[in-house]
Write a protein that holds these residues in place. Structure first.
Motif, PDB file in Angstrom:
ATOM      1  N   VAL A  33      54.984  86.874  38.864  1.00 59.10           N
ATOM      2  CA  VAL A  33      55.284  86.122  40.092  1.00 59.10           C
ATOM      3  C   VAL A  33      54.525  86.718  41.271  1.00 59.10           C
ATOM      4  CG1 VAL A  33      57.133  85.595  41.746  1.00 59.10           C
ATOM      5  CG2 VAL A  33      57.504  85.244  39.311  1.00 59.10           C
ATOM      6  N   LEU A  34      54.494  88.043  41.360  1.00 57.36           N
ATOM      7  CA  LEU A  34      53.711  88.674  42.427  1.00 57.36           C
ATOM      8  C   LEU A  34      52.219  88.371  42.267  1.00 57.36           C
ATOM      9  CD1 LEU A  34      55.507  92.110  42.805  1.00 57.36           C
ATOM     10  CD2 LEU A  34      55.601  90.147  44.339  1.00 57.36           C
ATOM     11  N   GLY A  35      51.746  88.255  41.033  1.00 51.32           N
ATOM     12  CA  GLY A  35      50.360  87.871  40.788  1.00 51.32           C
ATOM     13  C   GLY A  35      50.060  86.459  41.269  1.00 51.32           C
ATOM     14  N   ILE A  36      51.022  85.555  41.062  1.00 46.65           N
ATOM     15  CA  ILE A  36      50.834  84.177  41.551  1.00 46.65           C
ATOM     16  C   ILE A  36      50.795  84.157  43.076  1.00 46.65           C
ATOM     17  CG2 ILE A  36      51.986  81.926  41.739  1.00 46.65           C
ATOM     18  CD1 ILE A  36      52.828  82.255  38.833  1.00 46.65           C
ATOM     19  N   LEU A  37      51.672  84.956  43.708  1.00 45.12           N
ATOM     20  CA  LEU A  37      51.646  85.025  45.175  1.00 45.12           C
ATOM     21  C   LEU A  37      50.331  85.602  45.677  1.00 45.12           C
ATOM     22  CD1 LEU A  37      55.298  86.195  45.946  1.00 45.12           C
ATOM     23  CD2 LEU A  37      54.293  83.938  46.327  1.00 45.12           C
ATOM     24  N   ALA A  38      49.825  86.627  45.001  1.00 48.89           N
ATOM     25  CA  ALA A  38      48.533  87.196  45.383  1.00 48.89           C
ATOM     26  C   ALA A  38      47.418  86.171  45.206  1.00 48.89           C
ATOM     27  CB  ALA A  38      48.246  88.446  44.557  1.00 48.89           C
ATOM     28  N   ALA A  39      47.474  85.379  44.142  1.00 47.12           N
ATOM     29  CA  ALA A  39      46.471  84.336  43.915  1.00 47.12           C
ATOM     30  C   ALA A  39      46.537  83.274  45.010  1.00 47.12           C
ATOM     31  CB  ALA A  39      46.677  83.701  42.542  1.00 47.12           C
ATOM     32  N   LEU A  40      47.747  82.957  45.445  1.00 51.20           N
ATOM     33  CA  LEU A  40      47.914  81.974  46.514  1.00 51.20           C
ATOM     34  C   LEU A  40      47.301  82.494  47.817  1.00 51.20           C
ATOM     35  CD1 LEU A  40      49.193  79.208  47.046  1.00 51.20           C
ATOM     36  CD2 LEU A  40      51.264  80.404  47.735  1.00 51.20           C
ATOM     37  N   ILE A  41      47.531  83.770  48.118  1.00 52.52           N
ATOM     38  CA  ILE A  41      46.962  84.366  49.325  1.00 52.52           C
ATOM     39  C   ILE A  41      45.435  84.422  49.222  1.00 52.52           C
ATOM     40  CG2 ILE A  41      46.794  86.529  50.631  1.00 52.52           C
ATOM     41  CD1 ILE A  41      49.788  86.956  49.910  1.00 52.52           C
ATOM     42  N   LEU A  42      44.929  84.828  48.066  1.00 57.63           N
ATOM     43  CA  LEU A  42      43.479  84.896  47.886  1.00 57.63           C
ATOM     44  C   LEU A  42      42.823  83.514  47.935  1.00 57.63           C
ATOM     45  CD1 LEU A  42      43.178  87.602  45.089  1.00 57.63           C
ATOM     46  CD2 LEU A  42      42.463  87.793  47.481  1.00 57.63           C
ATOM     47  N   THR A  43      43.541  82.486  47.508  1.00 58.37           N
ATOM     48  CA  THR A  43      42.991  81.131  47.537  1.00 58.37           C
ATOM     49  C   THR A  43      42.666  80.707  48.961  1.00 58.37           C
ATOM     50  OG1 THR A  43      44.191  80.491  45.562  1.00 58.37           O
ATOM     51  CG2 THR A  43      43.459  78.716  46.981  1.00 58.37           C
ATOM     52  N   PHE A  44      43.571  81.038  49.894  1.00 57.11           N
ATOM     53  CA  PHE A  44      43.313  80.660  51.284  1.00 57.11           C
ATOM     54  C   PHE A  44      42.346  81.631  51.963  1.00 57.11           C
ATOM     55  CE2 PHE A  44      47.401  78.518  50.502  1.00 57.11           C
ATOM     56  CZ  PHE A  44      46.980  77.228  50.764  1.00 57.11           C
ATOM     57  N   ALA A  45      42.208  82.839  51.417  1.00 52.93           N
ATOM     58  CA  ALA A  45      41.265  83.806  51.984  1.00 52.93           C
ATOM     59  C   ALA A  45      39.833  83.503  51.551  1.00 52.93           C
ATOM     60  CB  ALA A  45      41.650  85.219  51.564  1.00 52.93           C
ATOM     61  N   ILE A  46      39.652  82.894  50.367  1.00 54.20           N
ATOM     62  CA  ILE A  46      38.320  82.572  49.853  1.00 54.20           C
ATOM     63  C   ILE A  46      37.938  81.177  50.312  1.00 54.20           C
ATOM     64  CG2 ILE A  46      36.961  82.178  47.760  1.00 54.20           C
ATOM     65  CD1 ILE A  46      38.820  84.172  46.343  1.00 54.20           C
ATOM     66  N   ASP A  47      36.778  81.055  50.928  1.00 52.43           N
ATOM     67  CA  ASP A  47      36.299  79.746  51.366  1.00 52.43           C
ATOM     68  C   ASP A  47      35.582  79.086  50.194  1.00 52.43           C
ATOM     69  OD1 ASP A  47      35.622  77.563  52.876  1.00 52.43           O
ATOM     70  OD2 ASP A  47      33.863  78.516  53.772  1.00 52.43           O
ATOM     71  N   GLY A  48      36.164  78.040  49.633  1.00 48.92           N
ATOM     72  CA  GLY A  48      35.595  77.384  48.464  1.00 48.92           C
ATOM     73  C   GLY A  48      34.655  76.251  48.805  1.00 48.92           C
ATOM     74  N   ALA A  49      34.301  76.090  50.079  1.00 47.73           N
ATOM     75  CA  ALA A  49      33.452  74.968  50.475  1.00 47.73           C
ATOM     76  C   ALA A  49      31.977  75.229  50.191  1.00 47.73           C
ATOM     77  CB  ALA A  49      33.650  74.674  51.960  1.00 47.73           C
TER      78      ALA A  49
END
Length: 111
Positions: free
Chosen positions: A37-53
């Motif tokens: 669960v903490l890994g999923i939260l970290a992935a969620l935070i990293l998703t918004f930190a990484i610019d995928g455009a």
């Protein structure tokens, strides 16, 4: 209302008091799930930190935020579950040393 007869008790064959050693141990599944669960939260935070455009230099594709979340979640969940298992092992080492003796009444009945 009719009374029900008392259940038959089987005859006692052997009774002894035994001393056992009891130690506490963590539940590994809980630690693995908490790490995931903490890994999923970290992935969620990293998703918004990484610019995928931007265009990926390796695949020449632009990834959406959901794809970035999926990729990072694959990595972060494994890392989180591994860290949860390591924490559980450390807790077992620390708490597992505390052993106490308990007297147990061991009764054996005839079948």
């Amino acid at each position: 209302m009719a009374e029900q007869p008392a259940p038959e008790r089987k005859p006692l064959v052997h009774e002894e008091i035994v001393t056992l050693r009891v130690r506490r141990a963590p539940k590994y599944g809980v630690f693995l799930a908490a790490g995931a669960v903490l890994g999923i939260l970290a992935a969620l935070i990293l998703t918004f930190a990484i610019d995928g455009a931007d265009l990926s230099p390796y695949t020449n594709v632009v990834y959406s935020q959901l794809q970035v979340f999926g990729f990072t979640a694959l990595i972060c969940v494994v890392i989180g579950a591994t860290l949860g298992a390591i924490v559980a092992l450390i807790f077992e080492r620390v708490v597992g040393r505390k052993v106490r003796d308990v007297a147990v009444d061991h009764e054996r009945y005839r079948h």
